[in-house]
Scaffold this motif. Sequence first.
Motif, PDB file in Angstrom:
ATOM      1  N   ILE A 148       2.555  15.285  -5.287  1.00 30.95           N
ATOM      2  CA  ILE A 148       3.872  15.205  -4.822  1.00 30.95           C
ATOM      3  C   ILE A 148       5.212  15.545  -5.591  1.00 30.95           C
ATOM      4  CG2 ILE A 148       5.460  13.095  -3.993  1.00 30.95           C
ATOM      5  CD1 ILE A 148       3.051  11.524  -3.330  1.00 30.95           C
ATOM      6  N   VAL A 186       4.335  16.936   0.515  1.00 31.41           N
ATOM      7  CA  VAL A 186       4.546  15.762   0.156  1.00 31.41           C
ATOM      8  C   VAL A 186       4.130  14.824   1.242  1.00 31.41           C
ATOM      9  CG1 VAL A 186       6.517  14.051   0.007  1.00 31.41           C
ATOM     10  CG2 VAL A 186       6.718  16.442  -1.214  1.00 31.41           C
ATOM     11  N   LEU A 187       4.141  15.241   2.681  1.00 32.69           N
ATOM     12  CA  LEU A 187       3.707  14.434   3.714  1.00 32.69           C
ATOM     13  C   LEU A 187       1.888  14.182   3.524  1.00 32.69           C
ATOM     14  CD1 LEU A 187       4.763  12.885   5.982  1.00 32.69           C
ATOM     15  CD2 LEU A 187       3.885  14.480   7.383  1.00 32.69           C
ATOM     16  N   ALA A 246       0.800  -1.046   0.102  1.00 32.84           N
ATOM     17  CA  ALA A 246      -0.093   0.080   0.105  1.00 32.84           C
ATOM     18  C   ALA A 246       0.717   1.278   0.032  1.00 32.84           C
ATOM     19  CB  ALA A 246      -1.034   0.010   1.388  1.00 32.84           C
ATOM     20  N   LEU A 272       9.425  11.541  -0.003  1.00 31.56           N
ATOM     21  CA  LEU A 272       9.675  12.141   1.733  1.00 31.56           C
ATOM     22  C   LEU A 272      10.899  12.172   1.850  1.00 31.56           C
ATOM     23  CD1 LEU A 272       6.588  10.103   3.335  1.00 31.56           C
ATOM     24  CD2 LEU A 272       7.014  12.354   3.167  1.00 31.56           C
ATOM     25  N   CYS A 288      -2.726   8.992   0.193  1.00 27.40           N
ATOM     26  CA  CYS A 288      -2.323   7.908  -0.387  1.00 27.40           C
ATOM     27  C   CYS A 288      -2.600   6.608  -0.035  1.00 27.40           C
ATOM     28  CB  CYS A 288      -1.102   8.136  -1.277  1.00 27.40           C
ATOM     29  SG  CYS A 288      -0.991   6.956  -2.758  1.00 27.40           S
ATOM     30  N   VAL A 289      -1.770   6.424   1.391  1.00 28.70           N
ATOM     31  CA  VAL A 289      -1.702   5.141   1.811  1.00 28.70           C
ATOM     32  C   VAL A 289      -3.004   4.919   2.592  1.00 28.70           C
ATOM     33  CG1 VAL A 289      -0.664   4.067   3.929  1.00 28.70           C
ATOM     34  CG2 VAL A 289       0.866   5.246   2.292  1.00 28.70           C
ATOM     35  N   SER A 328       1.033  11.873   0.617  1.00 25.18           N
ATOM     36  CA  SER A 328       1.733  10.595   0.774  1.00 25.18           C
ATOM     37  C   SER A 328       0.617   9.881   1.669  1.00 25.18           C
ATOM     38  CB  SER A 328       2.863  10.456   1.235  1.00 25.18           C
ATOM     39  OG  SER A 328       3.998  11.223   0.448  1.00 25.18           O
ATOM     40  N   ALA A 367       6.190   8.081  -3.157  1.00 28.36           N
ATOM     41  CA  ALA A 367       6.069   8.923  -2.083  1.00 28.36           C
ATOM     42  C   ALA A 367       7.153   8.674  -0.859  1.00 28.36           C
ATOM     43  CB  ALA A 367       4.640   8.489  -1.585  1.00 28.36           C
TER      44      ALA A 367
END
Lengths: 230, 226
Positions: free
Chosen positions: B179, B191-192, A73, A82, B198-199, B195, A78
Amino acid sequence: MGGGVLGGAWDWLADGANWSGESGVWHRLAEHVYVSGLALALACAVALPVGLWLGHLGRGGALAVNISNVGRAVPVFAVLALFMVSPLRNAGYVPTVVALVLFAVPPLLTNAYVGLREVDRSVVEAARGMGMSGGQLFRRVELPLAWPLVMTGLRSAAVQVVATATIAAMVGQGGLGRIITAGFNTYNTPQVVAGALLVALLALLVEGVLVAADRLLSPLRPASLRTEQS
Amino acid sequence: MAGRSSCLVANDWFCWEYVTSRSQELTDATLQHVWITAVSVVIGVLVSVPLALLARRGRRWAGPVLALTTLLYTIPSLAMFSLLLPVFGLSAAVVVTGLVLYSLTILVRNVMAGLDAVPDDVKEAARGMGYGPLRMLWQVELPLALPALLAGIRIATVSTVALTTVGAIVGKGGLGNLIAPAVTSSFKAQVLTASVLCVLLALVADVALLAVQRLLTPWTRAAKGA
């Protein structure tokens, strides 16, 4: 698409100028091999002992199986992004290597665990009944029998790591992906196709080498098992 | 500098100000992410069932079908999207096609495993009751293969949610679109947040599909309990 594009890619690859220099094929290929090789080695060093150990103990099954679902997942892009907005961005290839390790550990661990648990329980019981210690059982019975599944997991992880290392180019890190993004940014389709072909070939080569290594290594184990049993 | 916008100015990792001020942008990206994923998985299922049926017709078909779907998976997503670009131009079709091709690896295998697991005596009984091949497929084999198919759909959906981000290379990556530029400008909060969303999206999809799986195949749980 079709012959024209493939022909263009061939011409691009045949041009020696595209192979030299910092953004040339040789340098990008070396980066790609270094980054994926290191990541795979580190991932194996972490995942295989833990997965095999948990499988041997028969504990932590839920963790070992679910970790690969969670891993799936999390987008590598990403994770890389990060790292690239953190202080790690100045650490050379570290962001790519760490992202690929995080990507490869879950499936390797799950495969090692499942491989060991799939070993016929009656065989394990018989070995115990013969008085084998935990260590002997692991080395002489469980590991040889789990070997094919563990190697299959290793192969697919290796191919996936090589393919996924291209994503590093999206955040400006090195590797063959840079040939694709560079071609993409200059509307140079032959270069994009050439880059894609190079990565696919590398992935197939890795698969082939691992299949050969498996054939060379694994016959020894069942043979040694047979001689010990007789 | 001072005051409420300070976390945006300071470029903090966590910034609620960012979430509230860009909520429209975040919603649009999430919606694009959801529909690209959903369309890809639905088309993937529609393509994989006939392919699995074809592969079952004999070794002559099974070899090429499995080899092709495995080979597709070794093509890096970045390369796949770049290669499809000249075919479709700058559109979501590029990303959807790529994602469909990737989903086939998982889906075809699972449909085949599901169909193979249908017991022979059940098929024999259906044949004895006068079921033709089509009716057998629709009323006996596919329902019995449903648990394996749904398990495959869950895995394919979760990986597709993650892979969609790479579509940012052609500007159709859902949350990935947020992103990519944020890496260039070192915008940590963006970005955080993207992300994490997305998860979360992948986990929500997984749980939702698990619920669907339980609703559609109640017998698998009963069998486990017995």
